[in-house]
Design an enzyme around this catalytic site. Structure first.
Site, mmCIF file in Angstrom:
data_model
loop_
_atom_site.group_PDB
_atom_site.id
_atom_site.type_symbol
_atom_site.label_atom_id
_atom_site.label_comp_id
_atom_site.label_asym_id
_atom_site.label_seq_id
_atom_site.Cartn_x
_atom_site.Cartn_y
_atom_site.Cartn_z
ATOM 1 N N ASP A 1 39.619 42.131 41.093
ATOM 2 C CA ASP A 1 38.634 42.788 40.225
ATOM 3 C C ASP A 1 37.207 42.704 40.766
ATOM 4 O O ASP A 1 36.871 41.844 41.574
ATOM 5 C CB ASP A 1 38.696 42.215 38.798
ATOM 6 C CG ASP A 1 38.598 40.694 38.745
ATOM 7 O OD1 ASP A 1 38.989 40.027 39.722
ATOM 8 O OD2 ASP A 1 38.119 40.172 37.720
ATOM 9 N N GLU B 1 40.166 38.155 37.384
ATOM 10 C CA GLU B 1 39.734 36.764 37.565
ATOM 11 C C GLU B 1 38.395 36.537 36.883
ATOM 12 O O GLU B 1 38.103 35.444 36.400
ATOM 13 C CB GLU B 1 39.633 36.426 39.057
ATOM 14 C CG GLU B 1 39.388 34.947 39.352
ATOM 15 C CD GLU B 1 37.954 34.495 39.123
ATOM 16 O OE1 GLU B 1 37.748 33.392 38.601
ATOM 17 O OE2 GLU B 1 37.019 35.249 39.458
HETATM 18 NI NI NI Z 1 35.473 35.356 42.930
#
Ligand code: NI
Length: 390
Positions: free
Chosen positions: A83, A141
């Site tokens: 991401d 994440e």
């Molecule tokens: Ni990172």
């Protein structure tokens, strides 16, 4: 005495140019956490172009490539996150983000490309492999509750014996691998939002009100005693009250105050203790002053706890393929990472990869020295090979 060994034969199978191409494509087309639709499709397509890889989709926007060796053995997983972040790129690179206000400023594009390179390389060695490799391309994440938790809860990885992960980090020489401490390798980050509800009054008639600023001040002062009096000296812990807002006029007693805090800890025990102390302090002080409160305590990722044996393993493999000079002891990361959740299944080892001098992660000028990617792939392949052949 050390001798100069010839390069491992498999290094010629690393698709070095493709790794750069994949990385730049992902860099130009960043997607935010939980929205990695095109990125996960792209990863799936690339994985399908390699031999011997099965695909699992444990969550809407994550992909796992599974490579089963020709003989039975242990199961090892390597994780990359996919991401990007909500910020406008300012690098001026010819392959800058094509999406306004979205940028790969944490290097997850590099992580994804390197792990694709690792999968490509190992997929051609299936007949030499004992055991199973999971290549985890993880979503979200950057955004709690974090994509790792979805994948762990999916059950797709329940047979994994060890997890490895690698994060790019500026200001270390490009291509050098940092082995982080065993035990806490990153911090847990939690927080809270607190509303103190007092009673408004005229500034000249304090006896008719309950002043939330006075209550809040007492709470802020008392919270300082957690790190200084409750946490064992030397254990890194932070309690920061970053927000305290109340009142609009100098001669009015406000009726409420809003506080916000960020809390960082490195062990599960301290994390729990700090939460309990914060709640006790807030509850008792508001009571003592006759106020009430609303508390929203928001736990985020736990600290990564690197396994000592896996760290030794990662170090030995990285040294074997890159040489001693390209492997260093990295400091604990003060940031937090949802890689920590994989420890619910099996021991973990998280490491860093130097990407040369430059802006910090999450900065709009963040850049990756792409020469580092080749080293990253080499270290990943060697770590996996050694783990399965041990
Ligand atoms: Ni990172």
């Amino acid at each position: 005495m050390e001798s100069t060994k010839p390069a491992a034969a498999w290094t010629k199978n690393i698709p070095a140019d493709d790794v750069i191409t994949w990385r730049r494509h992902i860099h130009q087309n960043p997607e935010l956490s939980f929205e990695e639709e095109k990125t996960s499709q792209y990863v799936e397509e690339v994985l399908k172009s390699f031999p011997n890889i099965e695909i699992i989709k444990p969550a809407k926007t994550s992909v796992i490539g599974v490579l089963k060796g020709s003989r039975p053995g242990r199961t090892v997983a390597f994780r990359a996150d996919m991401d990007a972040l909500p910020m406008q790129e300012e690098t001026g690179l010819p392959f800058s983000s094509k999406v306004k206000n979205v940028m790969h400023s944490c290097g997850h594009d590099a992580h994804t490309a390197m792990l694709l390179g690792t999968a490509a390389t190992l997929s051609k060695m299936q007949n030499q492999l004992k055991g199973t490799v999971y290549f985890i391309f993880q979503h979200a994440e950057e955004q709690p509750p974090g994509g790792a938790l979805d994948i762990v809860n999916s059950g797709a990885l329940k047979d994994v014996d060890a997890f490895f992960g690698m994060h790019v980090l500026p200001d270390f020489p490009a291509g050098h691998v940092g082995i982080l401490p065993h035990g806490a390798a990153s911090t847990a980050q939690d927080g809270f939002r607190l509303t103190i509800i007092g009673k408004g009054s005229h500034g000249s008639m304090p006896h008719l009100g309950i002043d939330p600023i006075v209550v809040g001040s007492a709470i802020v002062s008392a919270l300082q005693s957690i790190v200084s009096r409750n946490v064992e000296p030397g254990e890194m812990t932070v309690v920061t009250i970053g927000k305290f807002q109340s009142g609009n006029a100098f001669n009015v007693i406000a009726d409420r105050a809003e506080l916000g805090a960020s809390i960082r800890t490195t062990s599960d025990e301290t994390r729990k203790m700090v939460e309990i102390r914060i709640k006790e302090i807030i509850d008792n002080i508001t009571k003592a002053y006759g106020a009430t409160y609303k508390l929203d305590y928001t736990p985020s990722y736990p600290a990564i706890q690197n396994d000592a044996a896996l760290n030794v393993h990662a170090r030995n493999s990285a040294v074997a393929i890159l040489g001693k000079d390209q492997v260093f002891d990295g400091p604990m990361m003060t940031a937090s990472e949802d890689f920590s959740y994989y420890r619910k299944i099996a021991p973990v080892s998280f490491m860093t990869l130097g990407i040369g001098k430059g802006a910090a992660n999450h900065n709009p000028k963040f850049m990756v020295d792409e020469s580092a990617l080749q080293s990253g792939v080499k270290a990943q392949v060697q770590i996996i090979l050694d783990y399965l052949n041990k």
